[in-house]
Write a protein that holds these residues in place. Sequence first.
Motif, PDB file in Angstrom:
ATOM      1  N   THR A 200       0.824  -1.202   0.000  1.00 47.10           N
ATOM      2  CA  THR A 200       0.000   0.000   0.000  1.00 47.10           C
ATOM      3  C   THR A 200       0.858   1.251   0.000  1.00 47.10           C
ATOM      4  O   THR A 200       0.621   2.193  -0.766  1.00 47.10           O
ATOM      5  CB  THR A 200      -0.933   0.009   1.226  1.00 47.10           C
ATOM      6  OG1 THR A 200      -1.743  -1.176   1.212  1.00 47.10           O
ATOM      7  CG2 THR A 200      -1.824   1.235   1.224  1.00 47.10           C
ATOM      8  N   ALA A 204       1.342   4.105  -2.868  1.00 49.13           N
ATOM      9  CA  ALA A 204       0.995   5.463  -2.444  1.00 49.13           C
ATOM     10  C   ALA A 204       2.141   6.428  -2.725  1.00 49.13           C
ATOM     11  O   ALA A 204       1.918   7.590  -3.079  1.00 49.13           O
ATOM     12  CB  ALA A 204       0.641   5.477  -0.963  1.00 49.13           C
ATOM     13  N   SER A 209      -3.597   4.803  -5.472  1.00 49.74           N
ATOM     14  CA  SER A 209      -4.429   4.491  -4.318  1.00 49.74           C
ATOM     15  C   SER A 209      -4.376   3.009  -3.959  1.00 49.74           C
ATOM     16  O   SER A 209      -3.837   2.182  -4.708  1.00 49.74           O
ATOM     17  CB  SER A 209      -5.877   4.887  -4.603  1.00 49.74           C
ATOM     18  OG  SER A 209      -6.438   4.017  -5.590  1.00 49.74           O
TER      19      SER A 209
END
Length: 345
Positions: A200, A204, A209
Amino acid sequence: MRCLFFEQTSSIPPSTLINSQEMARSSSSSFFFFIFLSSVALCGLHSVAQAQLTPNFYSTSCPLALTTIRTLVRTAVLLQPRMGASLVRLHFHDCFVNGCDASVLLDDSTTIQSEKSAVPNMNSLRGFELIDAIKAALELLCPGKVSCADILAVAARESVAALRGPTWTVLLGRRDSLIANRSGANTDLPPPFFSLSQLTQSFADKGLSFGDMVALSGAHTFGKARCTNFRAHLNESNIDPTFAATLRPACGNSSANDNNLANLDVSTPNTFDNAYYTNLLNRRGLLHSDQELFNGGAADAIVRTYSTTPSTFFTDFANAMIKMGNISPLTGTSGQIRRNCRRVN
C-alpha cells in the motif's frame, strides 16, 4: 504487476516449470526482425509541439504510430503469449522508477548505470528486442517523432487487449530520459515478499491508491515467476498446502533451480481475465505479496468483487493503468526522443 509474474490453478505439475534459458532462446532476434519487416508502411513527417499528454499526440506527426505498435505487439503475443505480460511489466518497472520515461530501456554506458542490472530486473525483465523492433519500424516511418516511453505505454495496452483483456485510451507525448536510476530500481519496485501495508505504501509513494494497487496486481493473471521469488512462500501458512506441494519438486531447495519458471495463473495462463482473484480466494496466490491481498485484510472485499465481476476488474484495471502511465512523464522540451531506445542520442 509487481516484480514478477506467475499463474496458479488447482495443481501445477512439475512439467509446467521450465528453465528460463529455454524461454530466452525462443525470443530470437530473427523473430523480431521478421515481425519488424511485416509492419513497414508510409507515415507523415509533420511534427507538433506539445507540452502535455494527449490521446492524439501523433495524429499529424506520425499517424500510423499506434497501428504500427499494435501490429508488432499483437504478432509477437500471438506467437508467444508470455510476451504480453513481459511488456506490461516493462511499463510498470519503467513508471515506478523516475516516472514513465523509458529509463528502464537504457543500457550501461560510460555515464549510465543501467536499471536492467538492478536486483528486481536482472535475469527477469524481457521484451527489449521487441521494443527495439518497434522503435526501428517507427524510425523508418517517422524519424525522431515517437518516444520510447510512449512505445512502452501503448505496447502494454495492446498486450492486454491481445489476450482478451480491456483496452483504454493511452495519453501520449512522453519524452525519453537522459539518465537511468539503478538505485531507484532497487528501492522503489515492490518485491514479492512485501506485506499488504508495505504494498500500500509503495503504491501510495507513486500517487496510486489502495484500489489502484489491488487492480494493478491483477496483471498477475498472466506471465511467469522464478522459483527464487516464491520458494519461501511455499512453506508459509497462507497458501493451500496441496498447491504448494505441486511446486516444491521443481523448485527444490537449491539455488540451481532459482530460475525455473511457473505460470502466475495456471488456470488460464494465456488469457487476461479475473482468474488471479479466484485463485487468491482459494489461497493459490503464488507470490507472498499476491496472497497478502486476500489474507484477512482490507483488500479482501475488493478481491471478492473482482473474482465474481470481471467487468468491474477490467474497468478498474484500465483506469489504474492510465493513472500509472501518467506518473511524472517528461514533456515539452524535457528529455529527448531517442533514436535508439537503448542509448541517449
